[in-house]
Design a protein around this motif. Structure first.
Motif, short mmCIF file in Angstrom:
data_model
loop_
_atom_site.label_atom_id
_atom_site.label_comp_id
_atom_site.label_asym_id
_atom_site.label_seq_id
_atom_site.Cartn_x
_atom_site.Cartn_y
_atom_site.Cartn_z
N GLN A 146 -3.74 13.62 3.67
CA GLN A 146 -3.77 13.65 5.15
C GLN A 146 -4.17 12.29 5.56
N GLY A 147 -3.34 11.75 6.61
CA GLY A 147 -3.61 10.42 6.92
C GLY A 147 -2.80 9.42 6.29
N GLN A 148 -1.85 9.65 5.25
CA GLN A 148 -1.12 8.74 4.33
C GLN A 148 0.20 8.53 5.35
N ASN A 149 0.55 7.34 4.99
CA ASN A 149 1.98 6.92 5.72
C ASN A 149 2.90 7.99 5.49
N PRO A 150 3.68 8.50 6.43
CA PRO A 150 4.54 9.38 6.27
C PRO A 150 5.66 9.21 5.28
#
Length: 583
Positions: free
Chosen positions: A349-353
């Motif tokens: 979660q919160g990682q670059n797509p």
């Protein structure tokens, strides 16, 4: 921020219903105390009128005795109401704490990564402590004094309608003013409690890392962070206290005005021969008594500002739902099971797509075999272990244990069938027995000793000063890193899992302890599927298959002996070079 009143009622009903007996006792004591407070001034009024008009003196001793007895009973019932109120409060808040802890434990690992232990401690304990008044004093002083207020006004209407009307208007204005001022302080108190949670979260984090902080000379930075938090905390506290002070100042002015109205009204009615001197005293006394419930309500409303902030934060925490969907579907095998990753894509979660921690990972491990996973730091090795325990759900693909997808498996059963040993072992401040069984009293000493014997760890157990009764201190004090690893192996063995995952389990051990650990691992992996995550190649001698990851992608996977025979394989080259990145 406004919380609908029905939410107060729902919270009260939910935690007071199981203890209805205590609530009934509280209600009886409270109502009786209120009734006695209203009755006793009537006796004093009769006493005054009898003396002033020259009535029968024989009745005066009985009136004095009745007045004293009722005053004593009032204190007894007030004490009883306080006792029942505190009993109800502690029972209700403990139940709420249990619900919050259970809810937090059900939330995903991503939630706990985003919130420090200190912050959660403040949520579970600090906010709930503020609610103890909501369940006890709030009921006693707001509800009870509200009844007392109404009772006084009713009696005043019977004594003199004009006095009753005048003081009813005064009470209505006073309450309206205080209620109007109350709402302005809710937001500052909510912000105050949030900063409090952040402060304790930071405090817990720094205490846990004190060795690294001191060793690396980071004390000035830590003190700066504390200073910044305290600097932000102080003006918010001043703002919240200022709002409360406005309430206090307003109540003092209102009570002074109320006394002036009572004196003026009593003097006027007595001069008009509309009331006796005893009734004049009664009006003044009831006006003073009227200030008591209004003042108590004002004080509780001041506390209610903090209570509302705590209720808001508690409801906010309870509203967070776990991302993992619970299932009671496919059962897991009780023996060694196959492990299959099929086109697995995963990011945190919160990682670059555009970035993936695991990118299209596929492999199949037959039951009873051991898989060795290699890769640089950050390549996704430990993520595979977390996904197999379903700490997170994947974005795409499928993970299977045996024939069933883990997404359709009951979480509690999954975590019973999968055992994990990491290099950082969490121990509790309790005995070795409790640390091995996770405080499960149903696991007998015989079973524990048999497990120790099977893992060839009986000599290690005998080396402890009190065997299974040896008390461990906080943060694993009393055990070396190697001993903690041995204890973790016994924990997993007692679970009797189908799949055992060793994540850098022997990376910090001395050669002697590592040899003992290796023998125990051999026993642990017997007739079980195993996954060994390692940086050091020598720890993969028992592996049947090898998986090498790079930036979340599989760059090599196959039978260990086959890969060794292929000089161009990465595994063979690494083994020949005897070099691999250390964590």
């Amino acid at each position: 921020m406004q919380i609908p009143l029905q939410q107060y009622g729902a919270l009260l009903a939910n935690y007071l219903k199981p203890q209805w007996g205590a609530v009934v006792g509280l209600t009886i004591a409270l109502l009786t105390s209120i009734a006695l407070q209203i009755i006793n001034p009537q006796i004093l009024s009769y006493f005054i009128d009898t003396i002033f008009t020259g009535g029968e003196a024989q009745s005066l001793p009985w009136a004095a005795l009745a007045f004293s007895a009722i005053a004593l009973l009032t204190q007894v019932f007030s004490l009883s109401a306080t006792y029942w109120g505190e009993t109800v409060a502690w029972t209700a808040t403990n139940a709420l704490r249990s619900d919050l802890v259970a809810h937090c434990l059900q939330l995903d690992l991503s939630f706990h990564k985003a919130h420090t232990p200190g912050e959660l401690l403040e949520r579970v304990d600090g906010d709930v402590n503020a609610l103890s008044r909501f369940f006890s004093q709030l009921v006693i002083h707001v509800f009870g004094n509200g009844i007392l207020l109404i009772g006084i006004l009713v009696v005043l209407w019977f004594e003199n309608p004009f006095a009753g009307m005048s003081l009813t208007l005064f009470a209505g204005v006073a309450l309206s003013v205080l209620l109007g001022l109350r709402s302005g302080a809710i937001a500052p108190w909510a912000e105050y409690r949030q900063i409090s949670a952040e402060f304790y979260g930071t405090l817990g984090e720094q205490i846990a890392g004190r060795e690294d902080i001191c060793a690396n000379g980071a004390v000035p930075y830590v003190m700066y962070r504390f200073y910044a938090l305290l600097q932000h905390w102080l003006p918010v506290y001043h703002q919240a206290r200022f709002a409360s002070t406005v309430l206090w100042f307003s109540s003092v002015g209102l009570f002074t005005l109320g006394n002036a109205i009572a004196l003026t009204l009593s003097a006027y009615l007595w001069q008009q021969n509309a009331i006796t001197i005893g009734t004049a005293y009664l009006i003044f006394h009831y006006t003073n008594l009227l200030s008591q419930p209004i003042e108590r309500i004002r004080e509780e409303l001041e506390q209610l500002q903090q209570v509302e902030a705590s209720i808001y934060r508690i409801r906010e925490l309870l509203s967070i739902q776990p991302r993992l969907k619970q299932s009671v579907g496919v059962p897991l095998p009780s023996t060694a099971c196959a492990v299959t990753f099929e086109n697995v894509y995963f990011r945190y979660q919160g990682q670059n797509p555009d970035e993936w921690t695991l990118h299209n990972v596929s492999f199949s491990l037959p039951p009873g075999q051991v898989l060795g996973i290699l890769g640089r730091t950050g390549s996704g090795k430990s993520t595979i272990a977390r996904l197999l325990l379903r700490f997170y759900d994947i974005q795409s693909g499928e993970i299977r244990l045996g024939e069933g997808a883990i997404a359709k498996t009951c979480l509690s059963q999954l975590r019973q069938r999968v055992g994990l040993v990491t290099q950082d072992v969490q121990l509790f401040q309790a005995s070795v027995r409790d640390n091995l069984t996770f405080f499960d009293p149903h696991i007998s000493d015989t079973v524990i000793l048999e497990a120790m014997e099977t893992l060839l760890l009986s000599p290690w157990l005998k080396s402890l000063p009190n065997g299974l009764n040896t008390q461990l201190g906080a943060e694993s004090s009393g055990l070396s890193a190697g001993q903690a690893q041995l204890l973790a192996l016994v924990r997993v063995f007692l679970k009797n899992p189908s799949l055992v995952i060793l994540d850098e389990a022997s990376s910090r051990l001395d050669p002697q302890t590592e040899a003992l650990l290796e023998r125990a691992i051999d026993r642990l992996l017997s007739n079980r599927t195993g996954i060994i995550i390692a940086h050091r190649l020598q720890t993969l001698k028992r592996a049947d298959r090898i998986l090498i990851l790079e930036q979340g992608k599989v760059v090599e996977y196959g039978d260990r002996q086959t890969l060794l025979s292929q000089s161009q394989s990465q595994f063979a080259q690494l083994l020949n070079a005897q070099t691999i990145e250390h964590p």
